[in-house]
Design an enzyme around this catalytic site. Structure first.
Site, short mmCIF file in Angstrom:
data_model
loop_
_atom_site.label_atom_id
_atom_site.label_comp_id
_atom_site.label_asym_id
_atom_site.label_seq_id
_atom_site.Cartn_x
_atom_site.Cartn_y
_atom_site.Cartn_z
N ASP A 126 0.86 -1.19 0.00
CA ASP A 126 0.00 0.00 0.00
C ASP A 126 0.89 1.24 0.00
OD1 ASP A 126 -2.37 1.46 0.08
OD2 ASP A 126 -2.40 1.55 2.25
N TYR A 128 1.20 5.67 -0.40
CA TYR A 128 0.68 6.86 0.30
C TYR A 128 0.97 8.04 -0.60
CZ TYR A 128 0.04 9.77 4.58
OH TYR A 128 -0.39 10.66 5.53
N HIS A 133 -4.13 14.05 0.38
CA HIS A 133 -4.45 13.19 1.52
C HIS A 133 -3.35 13.25 2.58
CE1 HIS A 133 -5.76 9.79 3.90
NE2 HIS A 133 -4.60 9.19 3.69
N ARG A 142 -0.08 16.42 13.09
CA ARG A 142 1.20 17.08 13.39
C ARG A 142 1.13 18.59 13.27
NH1 ARG A 142 2.68 12.67 10.32
NH2 ARG A 142 2.74 13.96 8.44
N GLU A 199 -10.98 3.79 2.73
CA GLU A 199 -9.98 4.57 2.00
C GLU A 199 -10.19 4.33 0.51
OE1 GLU A 199 -6.31 5.08 5.16
OE2 GLU A 199 -6.00 3.86 3.37
N ASP A 233 -9.37 0.21 1.04
CA ASP A 233 -8.45 -0.23 2.09
C ASP A 233 -9.02 0.22 3.44
OD1 ASP A 233 -6.22 -1.45 3.10
OD2 ASP A 233 -4.96 0.32 2.95
N GLN A 240 -5.19 2.17 14.73
CA GLN A 240 -3.99 2.56 14.00
C GLN A 240 -3.22 3.69 14.69
OE1 GLN A 240 -4.81 3.75 9.97
NE2 GLN A 240 -2.68 4.20 9.49
N LYS A 253 -5.08 -2.06 9.95
CA LYS A 253 -5.23 -2.15 8.50
C LYS A 253 -5.42 -3.58 7.98
CE LYS A 253 -4.41 0.96 6.00
NZ LYS A 253 -5.27 1.99 5.35
N THR A 349 -4.84 6.46 -0.26
CA THR A 349 -6.09 7.22 -0.36
C THR A 349 -5.98 8.33 -1.40
OG1 THR A 349 -6.51 6.76 1.96
CG2 THR A 349 -7.78 8.53 0.96
#
Length: 415
Positions: A126, A128, A133, A142, A199, A233, A240, A253, A349
């Site tokens: 997977d 990212y 996203h 953050r 997702e 997903d 998580q 996940k 995503t």
């Protein structure tokens, strides 16, 4: 091109598509197949009747298999030839169209077949790769100034997932359980996930085996990719967020991912290639690529409560991807990681800049602070028991439409 099989102009499965899948016919007979409109064509029987005799490299009836793997492994010279031959056979006044007996034996209404997992998936990765996203999630966890981590624009971030819990569309699954640490709590608790999410992703499937130590370059990647599927997903956000530091997703996940039953070939998607986003800073040489490597595929997500109607909650597009498939596969293998036929690589995503294009409940409800309102008067921060998520996707240009159908999954109460 016009087919002797009639279908609506908004069908995902036009003669320009010719996807591949695996179905159960008459509740007992399993074979590889394709689809046009609302009709499914049994490819194993078509092979037996000699319609593929002229195709070099297709000496055995690989369509009698329970997965597409054996067919995919024959490589693009054969799989492309098969697709083009099917396209020819489906046209008006074709040899097949004039053979009424064979048509009656080989075509089935889609509602009369049961779709199976199209491929055996040895390995799953997977990525990212949507900057929108990644930025949204980074802001939530953050803050604005640290939204993207320092490496994000230098490499396609990814992780290896669990392939055994990938299921075909229409498969229900149980709400996962695990450890969570509620806000303000001193210690974690165990129980059913309270922040279940979807997702919106797409996945590509490779057609080759490679040796350990070898890599696949961006220029070689398209030849190694057979086709694409819709990919949901599922994510347990509260599980998580507690477990992912320092090593990343695990129980949050690996409980379920859902894929659409039809694999749409890259060749069918060729008309929908577009330029990729500008990547700054400049990427390292092994990630550089040529040509149009993004695809304009419109995506929608619907949430359907039990006994309720479908609610459109997201409209996104695969073209938003910052990192494209050639870069993902090149990065995945640059260290010598070997690939296997049927391996699936999910995009991560897919979110756009506008709120209605956000590809997860985490973003749509902004971590539960802005609930989604449904047609029945209820609201959702995350997915509730007995909710069904439906994802659909198609590409359309100059009167040509190529689509994926849908991937559907229903959440059952925790077991």
């Amino acid at each position: 091109m016009k087919s002797f099989i009639s279908y609506s102009e908004n069908s995902d499965f036009s003669i320009h598509n010719i996807p591949f899948g695996v179905a159960i016919f008459n509740q007992e007979y399993i074979a590889c197949c394709t689809r046009i409109g609302d009709m499914v064509l049994d490819l194993a029987t078509i092979y037996d009747y000699g319609f593929f005799d002229e195709i070099e490299g297709l000496e055995e009836n690989v369509f009698e298999a329970y997965t597409l793997n054996e067919f995919i492994e024959l490589g693009k010279p054969v799989t492309n030839a098969v697709r083009l031959k099917i396209q020819e056979l489906l046209q008006e006044d074709s040899k097949l169209g004039q053979d009424k007996k064979t048509v009656e034996q080989c075509f089935y209404k889609f509602d009369h077949v049961q779709m199976m997992m199209p491929v055996h998936i040895p390995n799953y990765t997977d990525f990212y790769s949507s900057i929108e996203h990644a930025t949204n999630v980074g802001k939530m966890f953050r803050g604005e100034e640290n939204a993207l981590l320092p490496n994000w624009k230098h490499l396609p971030v990814g992780y290896h997932g669990r392939a055994s819990s990938i299921v075909v569309s229409g498969t229900d699954f149980y709400r996962p359980k695990g450890q969570m640490k509620p806000p303000g709590a001193e210690s974690p608790v165990f129980g059913p996930c309270k922040q279940l999410d979807f997702e919106l992703e797409m996945g590509f499937i490779v057609n080759k085996h490679s040796e350990m130590g070898d890599s696949i370059s961006t220029s070689e990647a398209n030849d190694a990719i057979f086709g694409m599927v819709l990919f949901n997903d599922w994510s347990a956000r509260d599980i998580q967020s507690w477990e992912y530091v320092p090593l990343g997703p695990f129980l949050g996940k690996n409980f379920c991912s859902s894929i659409s039953p039809w694999v749409v070939t890259l060749e069918a998607l060729e008309p929908f290639r577009i330029e990729s986003p500008i990547q700054e800073p400049e990427v390292l040489n092994y990630l550089k690529f040529e040509g149009k490597q993004n695809l304009d595929i419109k995506l929608q997500v619907y949430l359907k409560p039990e006994s309720g109607e479908e609610n459109l909650i997201c409209q996104s597009n695969y073209k938003f991807m910052y990192w494209n498939m050639t870069q993902q596969l090149a990065h995945h293998t640059v260290n010598g990681c070997n690939v296997e036929v049927g391996d699936i690589y999910a995009s991560g995503t897919i979110s756009g800049k506008d709120k209605d294009s956000f590809g997860s409940m985490l973003e749509l409800s902004w971590r539960g602070t802005e609930p989604i309102h449904l047609a029945d008067g209820s609201e959702r921060k995350f997915i509730e028991d007995n909710d069904t998520i439906i994802m659909r996707g198609h590409a359309e240009k100059d009167g040509i439409r190529v689509g994926f159908g849908e991937v559907v999954g229903k959440v059952l109460p925790a077991k």
